[in-house]
Design an enzyme around this catalytic site. Structure first.
Site, mmCIF file in Angstrom:
data_model
loop_
_atom_site.group_PDB
_atom_site.id
_atom_site.type_symbol
_atom_site.label_atom_id
_atom_site.label_comp_id
_atom_site.label_asym_id
_atom_site.label_seq_id
_atom_site.Cartn_x
_atom_site.Cartn_y
_atom_site.Cartn_z
ATOM 1 N N ASP A 73 -39.194 12.287 -46.373
ATOM 2 C CA ASP A 73 -39.275 11.104 -47.234
ATOM 3 C C ASP A 73 -38.231 10.239 -46.745
ATOM 4 O O ASP A 73 -36.900 10.593 -46.914
ATOM 5 C CB ASP A 73 -39.285 11.569 -48.865
ATOM 6 N N LEU A 74 -38.316 8.894 -46.916
ATOM 7 C CA LEU A 74 -37.336 7.895 -46.558
ATOM 8 C C LEU A 74 -36.612 7.540 -47.584
ATOM 9 O O LEU A 74 -37.149 6.991 -48.642
ATOM 10 C CB LEU A 74 -37.906 6.980 -45.701
ATOM 11 N N ASP B 91 -43.725 5.936 -47.277
ATOM 12 C CA ASP B 91 -42.961 6.521 -46.379
ATOM 13 C C ASP B 91 -42.707 7.977 -46.449
ATOM 14 O O ASP B 91 -41.639 8.547 -46.157
ATOM 15 C CB ASP B 91 -41.453 5.798 -47.000
#
Length: 751
Positions: A617-618, A660
């Site tokens: 996950d960003l 994301d």
């Protein structure tokens, strides 16, 4: 005469002995054949019961998949409705930040007023509350609001505060709870979804029930069972389905069959049936009244029982025992008719034989009597072809009639000559007719040549048309060997025309597709109808694969006999690519991820290897969309995808689940060293991004890592473990975290 009588007695005696032996053999065969027929009847019923059990198991599996798909779709619909309201609030908040509203209160009032513009089926189920649990926009129904505040979740805690806490802790998620309706009826399973809107400290949520889905699936199951019962042939008996609590799941098609039975007698019988299902024979016999003779209780029934453990159901097929012997009874009647006809034919044959034997003896006796009376024989009353007696008569008569025979021969020669003259005339007439027929045949042959030339031109036009179309045309025989195809097909597969001609369809298909193709050809052959819209996966000569959509039709000869199949195939490889790849980044999508993960785990289980799953996950990606817009966010996602490809091997599977969130399957053969791969990814993705002149240097990844089979052995649990590790990495700032059981929270919520 003595010899004739002796011959007759010997003949009749031997015939009677042969007939007696035939009768004894038939009488010995009847019981054995009867037993065989009864065994075949019982085997047919057992086979029918096995097919019914398989059909019920297949039905249960299908309904289970339908239930999962329907629940997921309902959850997604509710989530989309909440996300639409959240997007409205976000747009209003951005407008407030840009100065379009004089105050925050005005912006919030405008957002709440805009909720009335939504017209969907979920408006009555939605609510808005603050972080303290006070309703800002309550549900439209007071009853819905009341049970939402009073109901409890799966662990007995109040449902509404649980939804508030879930949105605060995890931003969004689902909570299941049970609502007790008034009147003491069974509680209803409810599901609530809540999402956190941080700018205004609001929680947007909705509640919905899954009872209508369960009701529809239950009704569908009952209809399928009734249809199965109604299509059962009458000779297969009566079908009954009940559970271990002796509740009737599917009563017989004719409830009165078997005679009325009190409740206690029925329970005793059902207990016997349940016990018989766990015995090797799985069969019992009992006495019941026959529906055509209810006053007579001596009819015996035979029942075969099977137990379906998954549903805890018992499936019973019962027939009257007398019905099992009907084929044998019919066979015995046929044997009686056969014996009667055989005896009748034998009597007729004996009568004819005796007549043939005694006739020449009678003639010879008459000739001898005439000779004794008159001293000569004037009439030919003997039979030439009747054995020794006929030969003696012929010799006696021949000596007296030799001269007459010579005169008869001369007359015969004269008649033969006249016959030859007439035959010669007929030959000349026939020769003339043959000459005319030859000329007519020559004319017809010339016409046939012109017709053949026209047919050849038509065939050339047909072949030219097939060679110029873009689709792939094929014809195969009944064994699946190619007998004709256009240039497009062999060019697409990479073979020469000579290599492909005569090749069986299994040679350019994988095993799964070849099995589908076989069933498609069989279905077209059995029904006699054309079919289209089938998806096949073909293997080219170089090993690459392509996907085609195929139609199948029958080829018939001049006698309307099926001699093969023909059809047209269309390349749909590009459509298949769109189905399994993300349109923005070109990476595998969610569907491809689950299929690749299932395939990878199967190979890992076979080879006993360890496989690692990354859940990535960003961090701070939402800030990119908020500060620079979604176009810049999309370009960042593309750059992230490119960097992931550079950081990993070509054999690793990189997937974008949505937003994301990314997943990675390390498809390693030996030790994969997931920590080194995670470090490469973190180092690559943490570098600044230059998009449209903007320098974005605040994006970092958080990675959760789970391992098969150490952490989990099923797909859902393996992904869940990686997700838990990813959230732990976000909390600790450790960038990547391996899953450990100590990371599990004390209580979990669905979502």
């Amino acid at each position: 005469m003595f010899l004739s009588v002796l011959f007759r007695r010997i003949f009749i005696s031997n015939g009677m002995i042969a007939l007696g032996l035939a009768v004894m053999i038939c009488l010995l065969c009847v019981p054995a054949v009867s037993r065989i027929l009864r065994s075949q009847e019982e085997q047919r019923i057992r086979t029918s019961l096995s097919h019914i059990c398989n059909a019920i198991t297949t039905l249960h599996e299908g309904l289970r998949h339908c239930r999962g798909a329907a629940v997921a779709a309902r959850k997604q619909q509710i989530r989309n409705a909440v996300l639409a309201r959240t997007a409205l609030f976000a747009n209003t908040y951005r407008a407030f930040q840009q100065g379009e509203f004089p105050s925050g209160e005005a912006a919030r009032a405008s957002a709440l007023a805009a909720l009335d513009t939504f017209e969907d089926d979920y408006e009555a189920m939605l609510w808005v509350a603050d972080y303290d649990g006070a309703f800002i926009v309550p549900p439209e129904s007071d009853l819905l609001k009341k049970h939402l505040l009073n109901a409890g979740d799966e662990e007995g805690r109040p449902a509404f505060p649980a939804m508030i806490r879930l949105a605060l802790d995890k931003n969004e998620g689902y909570v299941r709870y049970r609502h007790q309706k008034s009147g003491g009826s069974q509680p209803v399973d409810m599901t609530g979804y809540s999402k956190n809107f941080h700018p205004w400290h609001w929680i947007i949520g909705a509640v919905f029930s899954l009872s209508d889905i369960e009701k529809i699936l239950s009704q569908r199951e009952q209809n399928a069972l009734r249809q199965l019962r109604d299509t059962l042939p009458a000779e297969d008996g009566n079908l009954l389905v009940f559970n271990s609590r002796m509740d009737s799941i599917l009563p017989p098609a004719t409830p009165g069959t078997g005679g009325p039975a009190p409740d206690d007698a029925r329970q005793v019988l059902l207990k016997k049936l349940m016990a018989a299902a766990h015995t090797p024979a799985r069969r019992i016999r009992y006495h019941r009244n026959h529906p055509n003779d209810p006053d007579h209780d001596t009819f015996e029934k035979t029942a075969w029982v099977r137990h379906i453990p998954d549903r805890d159901w018992y499936v019973v097929l019962s027939v009257y025992t007398d019905d099992l012997d009907r084929p044998a009874q019919a066979l015995r009647k046929q044997f009686l008719v056969f014996f009667f006809l055989t005896f009748l034919i034998y009597v007729i044959a004996i009568t004819g034989v005796l007549t043939i034997i005694l006739t020449p003896v009678t003639c010879l006796s008459d000739m001898a009597a005439e000779f004794l009376r008159k001293g000569e024989i004037r009439e030919n009353r003997y039979l030439v072809d009747h054995g020794e007696i006929g030969t003696i008569g012929a010799a006696i008569f021949g000596m007296t009639k030799q001269l007459d025979s010579c005169r008869q021969k001369l007359g015969q020669y004269t008649r033969d000559r006249e016959h030859l003259i007439r035959k010669n005339d007929r030959v000349r007439e026939r020769a003339y007719e043959l000459t005319r027929a030859r000329k007519k045949l020559e004319k017809d042959l010339e016409n046939y040549k012109h017709i053949h030339a026209d047919l050849k031109k038509s065939e050339e036009r047909y072949r030219a048309m097939l060679e110029n179309i873009e689709e792939y045309f094929y014809e195969v025989d009944l064994l699946g060997n190619l007998i004709f195809f256009n240039d497009a097909l062999y060019q697409m597969l990479g073979y020469t025309r000579e290599e492909l001609l005569g090749m069986n369809f299994r040679e350019y298909m994988d095993p799964e597709t070849s099995e589908k193709a076989y069933h498609t050809f069989k279905k077209a052959y059995d029904s006699g109808k054309p079919y289209r819209g089938f998806e096949w996966r073909l293997v080219r000569k170089d090993g690459t694969r392509c996907y085609v959509e195929v139609s199948v039709a029958l080829i018939r000869d001049e006698n309307d006999e099926v001699i093969g199949f023909r059809g047209i195939a269309r390349d749909i490889s590009e459509l298949i690519y769109l189905v399994y790849h993300d349109s923005l980044t070109g990476l595998y999508n969610r569907q491809a991820f689950f299929e690749r993960l299932k395939e990878t785990l199967a190979y890992a289980k076979r080879d006993k290897n360890e496989k690692n799953i990354f859940y990535l996950d960003l961090d701070n990606f939402k800030q990119v969309n908020d500060d620079y817009g979604h176009d810049v966010g999309d370009e960042v996602l593309k750059e992230v995808s490119a960097r992931l490809r550079e950081s990993l091997r070509e054999t690793d599977h990189i997937c974008r689940l949505g937003g994301d969130e990314f997943t990675i399957i390390l498809n390693n053969i030996s030790d994969s060293r997931p920590d080194e791969a995670a470090c490469r990814i973190i180092e690559s993705l943490s570098e600044p991004y230059v998009i449209h002149g903007f320098i974005i240097d605040f994006i970092t990844p958080s990675i959760g890592i789970s391992a098969y089979p150490r952490d989990a052995q099923d797909i859902e649990r393996l992904i869940k473990c990686a997700d838990i590790a990813m959230y732990k990495a976000k909390e600790t700032g450790g960038k990547y975290t391996f899953y450990d059981k100590s990371l599990e929270p004390d209580s979990e919520y669905e979502g």
